[in-house]
Scaffold this active site. Structure first.
Site, mmCIF file in Angstrom:
data_model
loop_
_atom_site.group_PDB
_atom_site.id
_atom_site.type_symbol
_atom_site.label_atom_id
_atom_site.label_comp_id
_atom_site.label_asym_id
_atom_site.label_seq_id
_atom_site.Cartn_x
_atom_site.Cartn_y
_atom_site.Cartn_z
ATOM 1 N N THR A 5 0.879 -1.154 0.000
ATOM 2 C CA THR A 5 0.000 0.000 0.000
ATOM 3 C C THR A 5 0.913 1.198 0.000
ATOM 4 O O THR A 5 2.089 1.068 0.303
ATOM 5 C CB THR A 5 -0.850 -0.049 1.291
ATOM 6 O OG1 THR A 5 -1.629 -1.227 1.256
ATOM 7 C CG2 THR A 5 -1.749 1.148 1.474
ATOM 8 N N GLU A 36 -7.529 -7.288 -3.454
ATOM 9 C CA GLU A 36 -8.203 -6.749 -2.261
ATOM 10 C C GLU A 36 -9.242 -7.699 -1.685
ATOM 11 O O GLU A 36 -9.639 -7.556 -0.528
ATOM 12 C CB GLU A 36 -8.878 -5.416 -2.622
ATOM 13 C CG GLU A 36 -8.788 -4.369 -1.532
ATOM 14 C CD GLU A 36 -7.392 -3.810 -1.381
ATOM 15 O OE1 GLU A 36 -6.886 -3.781 -0.251
ATOM 16 O OE2 GLU A 36 -6.806 -3.391 -2.397
HETATM 17 O O1 DON Z 1 -6.845 -1.890 3.141
HETATM 18 C C1 DON Z 1 -6.048 -2.443 3.876
HETATM 19 O O2 DON Z 1 -6.034 -2.292 5.073
HETATM 20 C C2 DON Z 1 -4.988 -3.321 3.270
HETATM 21 N N1 DON Z 1 -5.393 -3.774 1.974
HETATM 22 C C3 DON Z 1 -3.713 -2.552 3.242
HETATM 23 C C4 DON Z 1 -2.531 -3.346 2.807
HETATM 24 C C5 DON Z 1 -1.265 -2.719 3.181
HETATM 25 O O3 DON Z 1 -1.201 -1.731 3.816
HETATM 26 C C6 DON Z 1 -0.046 -3.387 2.812
HETATM 27 N N2 DON Z 1 1.089 -2.526 3.027
HETATM 28 N N3 DON Z 1 2.184 -2.681 3.269
#
Ligand code: DON
Length: 588
Positions: A390, A429
């Site tokens: 992310t 997702e």
């Molecule tokens: O929306 C979420 O919380 C996750 N899909 C976020 C994933 C994430 O932060 C990965 N990062 N390093």
């Protein structure tokens, strides 16, 4: 006498820890460059320097913070394909110069054909990887809708202007650092020919210093700049749906046409003289952050010891543990559930939780009992998910408009699948949903039925783009990636600055700690001071101090890209997370 003072006075362990650790300077564990970058007018902080420069270029052309955010969002899709995206989704928190706020939810949605048990085999077991890799892992992407909605409603320039830097970066290419070239060798990408062709030159891997050009992505971005509806309702939608279905995926043209951005009211709260503006559901981030801060609100943390002292980490961890218990039991898509948000944010509830914290030792998660009389009974069903790559960026323009945005493909390079002929990666997702009741997800999170898979539903997120104000004036723009650790990272950054007065660069670099109720384990980054880890162990914590970096376990997590406003000089102060070498605080 404050509660913290009473704790310090009444608890020999905490008092001892406090006195023995006061001598330890917080800066001892910080990176060499621990001063923020300063600017008079405007600032863009992202994980990739070309994306930061794209944002500043748009501001200099007369765009506002939202135009810059749109430029950065599209640019990161080119120069940070691990997480920057047009095939994923995310959140954008906007606070304009008058203090008006918007929270744009452009999270992915489950396709109409998605079902609650779609990741289970005939025996009811989760099929490993099915929600993470390949065609079935993707939700209906929201990023193009979100970024174009932001531009149309809140930008000053045209979409074509805002997208021009991204198109140029895709067309002309950008120079890969050693770290970036190495990142492109990801195995997820190697599985799929459309991805290998683009990101790995069919096996002739990119080397440091190579220019990485993405002509297919440039053409896709150009089409979107000319007509953003193409992605959801035009020929491009047909291409995406055909690609998905040919591979056994679920995304149809009807799913794409039905996608909509939600302009939601942010969650707000207060902490030690600051107003907190943060992410509402379908992110768990904001409400869990508020619950953590409410529990901590009456502790005088610096009186217990410095930043990252065992005494502070203990109290903060107990707040994390309690708030994450509620997260798992109650949260999911607000459009599909009635969520007890008011109750979770109630200061009286936080006080009741606080009273259950033993100042001398951890409360085992299995023994934790929710204070009675505040919350409705948790929904009696099963479990959800969250995940791995992310990116967050923070922007303030010369007029004081601010954007805090976190968006994602979920896992590193998402599902690993590049849409044929369009050159962009699709998210995974769907793994953020509950695949099966009681089975922990990639992040070890055990969550509730509110997050079960259903058609058109948005998976629960932990992304926590956050803005703090003080007396109505912009004070901090904050956020980070990191899956389940996002919320504790943002909480740590707030506590480091608000309670412990670290500067914004020090806050970004301070070694992180994380607890999420289950598993009952205190995670520490590898650079977390070993002596403090030992003290926490002797307090009774099961401590997991991440060891030497390797591909699977880098020993660090998160990526805080932060801006603070100096209350005296009104300068912008940038804190770029130095865990990664290719980011930048761009400014003028
Ligand atoms: O929306 C979420 O919380 C996750 N899909 C976020 C994933 C994430 O932060 C990965 N990062 N390093």
């Amino acid at each position: 006498m404050s509660l913290a003072a009473r704790i310090a006075a009444s608890s020999t362990v905490v008092a001892l820890l406090a006195s023995s650790l006061l001598a330890q300077s917080a800066s001892a564990s910080l990176a060499a460059s621990d001063q923020p970058t300063r600017a008079r007018h405007a600032m863009v902080v992202t994980i990739q320097h070309d994306a930061s420069d794209a944002g500043i270029a748009i501001l200099k052309q007369g765009g506002n913070a939202v135009d810059a955010a749109v430029a950065v969002g599209f640019a990161l899709a080119v120069v940070y394909p691990q997480a920057g995206n047009i095939g994923g989704g995310g959140f954008m928190l906007i606070r304009d110069k008058h203090g008006k706020t918007h929270f744009l939810d452009y999270r992915e949605k489950a396709p109409a054909a998605a079902t609650r048990d779609m990741y289970l085999d005939a025996h009811g077991n989760v099929v490993p990887g099915r929600s993470l890799v390949g065609y079935l892992a993707s939700g209906v992407p929201g990023s193009v809708a979100g970024l174009t909605y932001a531009q149309q409603h809140f930008g000053k320039l045209t979409l074509a202007q805002d997208m021009a830097p991204a198109i140029k970066l895709a067309t002309d290419g950008y120079s890969l650092s050693a770290e970036e070239a190495h990142n492109l060798q990801n195995k997820n990408l190697t599985r799929f020919p459309t991805s290998t062709a683009i990101f790995q030159r069919n096996g002739n891997f990119y080397q440091p210093g190579d220019t990485f050009r993405q002509p297919l992505l440039a053409a896709t971005l150009t089409r979107i700049a000319q007509d953003p509806t193409d992605f959801y309702r035009g020929a491009m939608a047909q291409q995406i749906a055909a690609f998905s279905q040919a591979g056994g995926g679920l995304i149809t043209t009807a799913d794409l046409a039905a996608y909509e951005v939600k302009d939601r009211a942010p969650i707000t709260g207060n902490y030690k003289g600051y107003e907190i503006i943060t992410a509402p559901p379908p992110s768990s981030g904001g409400i869990v952050l508020i619950e953590i801060l409410n529990i901590l609100s009456s502790y005088n943390l610096p009186a217990l010891g410095p930043d990252r002292s065992a005494a502070q980490v203990h109290i903060i961890t107990e707040a994390f543990r309690r708030a994450y218990m509620d997260r798992g039991d109650y949260l999911g898509d607000p459009d599909f559930n009635t969520l007890p948000i008011k109750q979770m944010a109630d200061p009286a509830y936080a006080a009741a939780w606080r009273a259950s914290i033993d100042p001398t030792k951890p409360t085992p998660s299995k023994d934790l009992v929710r204070p009675a009389g505040f919350m409705p009974p948790p929904p009696q069903l099963p479990t959800p998910h969250e995940s791995t790559q992310t990116t967050h960026f923070s922007i303030v323009d010369a007029e004081g408009n601010a954007v805090s945005s976190t968006y994602t493909l979920n896992g590193l390079f998402g599902s690993g699948l590049t849409v044929d002929g369009l050159g962009f990666l699709l998210n995974n997702e769907m793994d953020d949903f509950t695949s099966k009741i009681g089975v922990p997800n990639t992040y070890g999170l055990i969550q509730g039925p509110a997050n079960a898979i259903a058609p058109g539903k948005r998976p629960l997120s932990a992304m926590t783009p956050t803005i703090l104000t003080r007396n109505g004036k912009l004070a901090f723009v904050l956020g980070s990636p990191g899956g389940s650790t996002i919320i504790t990272t943002v909480a740590n950054d707030i506590i480091s600055t608000v309670d412990n007065h670290l500067n914004i660069q020090q806050a970004a670099d301070a070694p992180r700690f994380h607890h999420q109720y289950l598993p009952d384990r205190l995670d520490l980054e590898k650079k977390f001071p070993a002596d403090v880890a030992d003290q926490l162990k002797s307090l009774g914590y099961t401590v997991n101090r991440l060891a030497i970096a390797d591909e699977k376990n880098p020993g660090v997590w998160g990526d805080s890209e932060l801006i603070a406003i100096d209350p005296k000089t009104h300068e912008l102060l940038g804190g770029h997370d130095q865990r990664r070498a290719f980011g930048k605080v761009a400014r003028y």
